[in-house]
Design a protein around this motif. Sequence first.
Motif, PDB file in Angstrom:
ATOM      1  N   ALA A 183       1.354  -0.907   0.085  1.00 42.81           N
ATOM      2  CA  ALA A 183      -0.141  -0.169  -0.032  1.00 42.81           C
ATOM      3  C   ALA A 183       1.139   1.355  -0.165  1.00 42.81           C
ATOM      4  O   ALA A 183       0.636   1.857  -0.877  1.00 42.81           O
ATOM      5  CB  ALA A 183      -1.200   0.125   1.053  1.00 42.81           C
ATOM      6  N   ALA A 184       1.857   1.080   0.998  1.00 43.46           N
ATOM      7  CA  ALA A 184       2.355   2.334   0.591  1.00 43.46           C
ATOM      8  C   ALA A 184       3.454   2.301  -0.948  1.00 43.46           C
ATOM      9  O   ALA A 184       3.396   3.351  -0.864  1.00 43.46           O
ATOM     10  CB  ALA A 184       3.443   1.941   2.199  1.00 43.46           C
ATOM     11  N   ARG A 185       4.201   1.715  -1.275  1.00 42.73           N
ATOM     12  CA  ARG A 185       5.171   1.899  -2.263  1.00 42.73           C
ATOM     13  C   ARG A 185       3.854   2.176  -3.309  1.00 42.73           C
ATOM     14  O   ARG A 185       4.191   3.547  -4.253  1.00 42.73           O
ATOM     15  CB  ARG A 185       5.685   0.604  -2.779  1.00 42.73           C
ATOM     16  N   GLU A 186       2.200   1.746  -3.214  1.00 40.01           N
ATOM     17  CA  GLU A 186       1.791   2.478  -4.682  1.00 40.01           C
ATOM     18  C   GLU A 186       1.369   3.532  -4.698  1.00 40.01           C
ATOM     19  O   GLU A 186       1.288   4.717  -5.000  1.00 40.01           O
ATOM     20  CB  GLU A 186       0.416   1.224  -4.390  1.00 40.01           C
ATOM     21  N   ALA A 187       1.562   3.464  -2.978  1.00 41.64           N
ATOM     22  CA  ALA A 187       0.914   5.803  -2.669  1.00 41.64           C
ATOM     23  C   ALA A 187       2.512   6.238  -2.731  1.00 41.64           C
ATOM     24  O   ALA A 187       2.676   7.792  -2.573  1.00 41.64           O
ATOM     25  CB  ALA A 187      -0.145   5.687  -1.529  1.00 41.64           C
ATOM     26  N   GLY A 188       3.488   5.958  -3.922  1.00 40.96           N
ATOM     27  CA  GLY A 188       4.562   6.586  -3.598  1.00 40.96           C
ATOM     28  C   GLY A 188       5.235   6.836  -2.437  1.00 40.96           C
ATOM     29  O   GLY A 188       6.603   7.428  -2.621  1.00 40.96           O
ATOM     30  N   ARG A 189       4.798   6.646  -1.387  1.00 44.25           N
ATOM     31  CA  ARG A 189       5.922   6.668  -0.331  1.00 44.25           C
ATOM     32  C   ARG A 189       7.237   5.595   0.102  1.00 44.25           C
ATOM     33  O   ARG A 189       7.128   4.621  -0.296  1.00 44.25           O
ATOM     34  CB  ARG A 189       5.138   6.755   1.176  1.00 44.25           C
ATOM     35  N   ASP A 190       8.533   6.199   0.239  1.00 45.99           N
ATOM     36  CA  ASP A 190       9.070   4.863   1.150  1.00 45.99           C
ATOM     37  C   ASP A 190       9.003   4.131   1.713  1.00 45.99           C
ATOM     38  O   ASP A 190       8.048   4.488   2.943  1.00 45.99           O
ATOM     39  CB  ASP A 190      10.617   5.847   1.162  1.00 45.99           C
TER      40      ASP A 190
END
Length: 212
Positions: free
Chosen positions: A97-104
């Motif tokens: 979920a974090a990666r898809e939201a562009g978060r590291d």
Amino acid sequence: MVKPRKRALREGSVIVISAPSGAGKSTLIRRLRTSLSGLTFSISCTTRPPRPGEKDGRDYYFMSTPRFKRLIAEGEFVEWARVYGHLYGTPWKRVRAAREAGRDVLLDIDVQGHRQVRRRLPDAVSVFVLPPSLRELGRRLRQRSSDPPEVVERRLAAARKEIAHWTEYDYLVVNDRVSRATQALRSVVLATRLRRDHQSPRAREICMTFGG
Ligand code: ADP
Ligand code: 5GP
């Protein structure tokens, strides 16, 4: 919880941080998170009992061994390992979920976990944190005083073996002074964000404005 959003221009990176227990990894990660936005900390599942002050769902998801084993069987973990006699694992859900939201995503995991991540997510970036010396590591472990003396001794013995794995990581940070080490860790995250492959959607958009 990481809120679902529309797909970001840049997929977030996975950044693995490992260190012998007591080297100051949690201290550095805490500081890093207050000094940089766009970071998600992966909350691991563990069968270890909570330490005083630790909160379920914030520091770890504390659970029984049968429940942990069920999650392994259901393929819920990016990686998992037995560390100091307890099971620890990284759930896929939050990482995805974090990666898809562009978060590291920061993964505070041990060297066995790092090996599995390297196989499953070859573009993950890894950092090994070293204490300045074994003597200082012992001092920090005792000063933390959240573990009984025999646990401290076991962790010191394990550290002698663990530090040999620093050669398997992309970056090395020596935690001598907290501020300097935090700055070093911050530089790694910032450099990761500038990697060409992570910026290609953005670069393509810019190129389009040139009619390319
Ligand atoms: P880890 O997460 O690697 O097990 P902690 O972050 O809990 O380690 O740090 C262990 C102890 O060492 C804590 O008491 C912390 O305050 C202290 N500590 C961390 N970094 C430093 C440093 N650079 N200098 C002195 N003490 C430190
Ligand atoms: P602690 O019990 O001190 O919180 O953590 C002990 C060790 O387990 C640390 O080296 C930490 O990095 C590691 N660890 C924590 N979570 C995970 C995880 O999800 N997977 C793996 N492989 N190791 C973990």
